[in-house]
Design an enzyme around this catalytic site. Sequence first.
Site, mmCIF file in Angstrom:
data_model
loop_
_atom_site.group_PDB
_atom_site.id
_atom_site.type_symbol
_atom_site.label_atom_id
_atom_site.label_comp_id
_atom_site.label_asym_id
_atom_site.label_seq_id
_atom_site.Cartn_x
_atom_site.Cartn_y
_atom_site.Cartn_z
ATOM 1 N N LYS A 147 0.842 -1.184 0.000
ATOM 2 C CA LYS A 147 0.000 0.000 0.000
ATOM 3 C C LYS A 147 0.888 1.249 0.000
ATOM 4 C CE LYS A 147 -1.722 1.783 3.890
ATOM 5 N NZ LYS A 147 -0.856 2.504 4.855
ATOM 6 N N HIS B 180 -6.593 -1.180 6.361
ATOM 7 C CA HIS B 180 -6.533 -1.936 7.617
ATOM 8 C C HIS B 180 -7.887 -2.027 8.353
ATOM 9 C CE1 HIS B 180 -2.426 -1.482 6.632
ATOM 10 N NE2 HIS B 180 -2.173 -0.389 7.304
ATOM 11 N N LYS C 229 -1.225 -10.300 10.631
ATOM 12 C CA LYS C 229 -1.232 -10.397 12.098
ATOM 13 C C LYS C 229 -2.060 -11.625 12.495
ATOM 14 C CE LYS C 229 -1.008 -5.348 12.652
ATOM 15 N NZ LYS C 229 0.326 -5.056 13.121
ATOM 16 N N ASP D 123 -1.814 -6.329 2.613
ATOM 17 C CA ASP D 123 -2.238 -5.453 3.696
ATOM 18 C C ASP D 123 -1.640 -6.081 4.932
ATOM 19 O OD1 ASP D 123 -3.677 -4.551 6.012
ATOM 20 O OD2 ASP D 123 -5.129 -3.661 4.653
ATOM 21 N N HIS D 124 -0.662 -5.415 5.553
ATOM 22 C CA HIS D 124 0.090 -6.121 6.587
ATOM 23 C C HIS D 124 -0.768 -6.467 7.808
ATOM 24 C CE1 HIS D 124 0.662 -2.180 8.544
ATOM 25 N NE2 HIS D 124 0.987 -2.847 9.618
HETATM 26 C C1 BG6 Z 1 0.733 1.641 8.050
HETATM 27 C C2 BG6 Z 1 0.447 3.120 8.078
HETATM 28 O O1 BG6 Z 1 0.075 1.023 6.976
HETATM 29 O O2 BG6 Z 1 0.281 1.054 9.272
HETATM 30 C C3 BG6 Z 1 1.120 3.775 9.262
HETATM 31 O O3 BG6 Z 1 0.915 3.710 6.877
HETATM 32 C C4 BG6 Z 1 0.718 3.082 10.547
HETATM 33 O O4 BG6 Z 1 0.806 5.159 9.336
HETATM 34 C C5 BG6 Z 1 0.928 1.581 10.426
HETATM 35 O O5 BG6 Z 1 1.510 3.593 11.592
HETATM 36 C C6 BG6 Z 1 0.368 0.855 11.634
HETATM 37 O O6 BG6 Z 1 0.761 -0.486 11.583
HETATM 38 P P1 BG6 Z 1 0.959 -1.315 12.912
HETATM 39 O O7 BG6 Z 1 1.245 -2.702 12.427
HETATM 40 O O8 BG6 Z 1 2.097 -0.685 13.662
HETATM 41 O O9 BG6 Z 1 -0.320 -1.207 13.656
#
Ligand code: BG6
Length: 527
Positions: free
Chosen positions: A184, A276, A218, A213-214
């Site tokens: 993304k 997310h 999780k 989408d990371h």
């Molecule tokens: C990213 C955003 O996709 O996700 C960031 O661009 C955000 O702004 C991050 O901080 C949050 O990811 P996580 O895994 O730390 O909750």
Amino acid sequence: MGPLGAEEFSENVELNFQDDNSGVYPQAGQGQTRPPTIFVIFGAQGDLTKRKLIPALYNLAVSRHLPQEFAILGVDGVSMNTEDFRVKIRRDIQELSTHPIELTIKEWLLDRLYYLSGDFRNPQTYEHLRKMLSELDTQYGTGGNYLYYMATSPSFFGEIVQNLGAKGLVAQENKQARRIVIEKPFGHDLSSAQTLNSTLRSVLDEKQIYRIDHYLGKETVQNILVFRFANGIFEPVWNRQYIDHVQITVAETLGVEHRGTYYDKAGALRDMVPNHLLQILAFVAMEPPNAFDPEAVRNEKAKLLRAIQPMNPMEVLQSTVAGQYGAGIYNGTQVLPYRSEDNVASTSLRETYTAMTLSIESWRWEGVPFYLRTGKRLKKRVTEVVIQFKSAPLMLFRKTPVDRLTPNVLVIRIQPDEGISLSFGAKIPGPQVQVGSVNMDFQYADYFGDAPSTGYETLLHDVMAGDATLFQRSDNVELGWSVVDPILKVWDSLGTHAIHSYSAGTWGPPDADALLAKDGRMWRNYE
Ligand code: BG6
């Protein structure tokens, strides 16, 4: 999805190392899918490669989830040779590994690491790439299977894919697996996402595209599906008859850090919601798919996203809040307001916080509000889903001191504290009938220990195995943008009036509390 199942794990711990010409690496366990692959990283000098991709590949090697026939080829504009790149990555692994260093595994991985310096926009780069891929194919027996990871700025995505197409590097004529992973942001609104999708599809088949989408990497997000569909007792009450409302919170304590240039164009809504938050929402609210396969799961997600009611301008005014952090205290120290952060305009109207009420038009969810919020520089880092059930009737307690019953609340804690809790009413011991609220609590770490992961392991494994269940299909991405586009339009036209300020280190603007208060509800906040 999910390569690290208990059965497979016990299979793996029995594996022995073996010596052969291609280095020290264990054999695959029975039934594992580890197709030979060359893992090509565009943007090999960037932060994502350093902090996530290499540590995740190292962890996959440690847990024996990489194929023996494997190589990594980093591509980037920085001029460097393979030897120097290996030195850099050796240092990075040492510094950033989430897993204790196993020397043989580290060396095994570094022996398979190569570098190509070249401009992503220059067709010559792809000529060199073709040559190197074919040499590595011969050396490692990777059978022409290439996975291209786009760890670059989004402005290169389309061009890289077109260049790969022009050189025949994504053609799957001999049944090789040639896949593209796209990070993304996938566009910055609906129309740019559609344009990017059509550029990609002019070269690739949809099945070759893995939009990452990371959040779906999780374990706790994946567990929402398991929790709902592997247990018989929750699904019957998972609907408008029993659920009062749902809250989804992704709260961060950090500010924009070094990402002001990107963030001041994007803002909290674009950055977090179409991807997310809506992915979490889809897992919480979608109908059960009839199989754990990519199309079945993504069809249900698409149906759910399509059922979210698009807002008209009046509804945007009534059901959304945008906020921006001012100065405040974080961790006992004074922190800067958003407008004083690096690379942020001093008059910026960009939101660092958003809250909204979404309605899902379906038989299951009619009348159940879904409250979403996310923001930076909030009081506590917490990502969770709160399912608040309807209260039981008070009738039985009419002649007792109990004058109200607390509703049952199910909290799915995604991070940093991973677990699930369910609150219920219990009799307070004593001669009088009094009801108190108590918790049943499950903590991931108590049962499964702490898994040292980057969150990318499952996703990378799944791309290599060709399992797209946890990746976004083009329609899923576009449907996400369709939800936020009308909101962006209204906010843009409101200018300064759209933004409510909040002090860093608080729970966001008071207007976000008012959003729930007018429905007689409250956010679940923490001290
Ligand atoms: C990213 C955003 O996709 O996700 C960031 O661009 C955000 O702004 C991050 O901080 C949050 O990811 P996580 O895994 O730390 O909750």
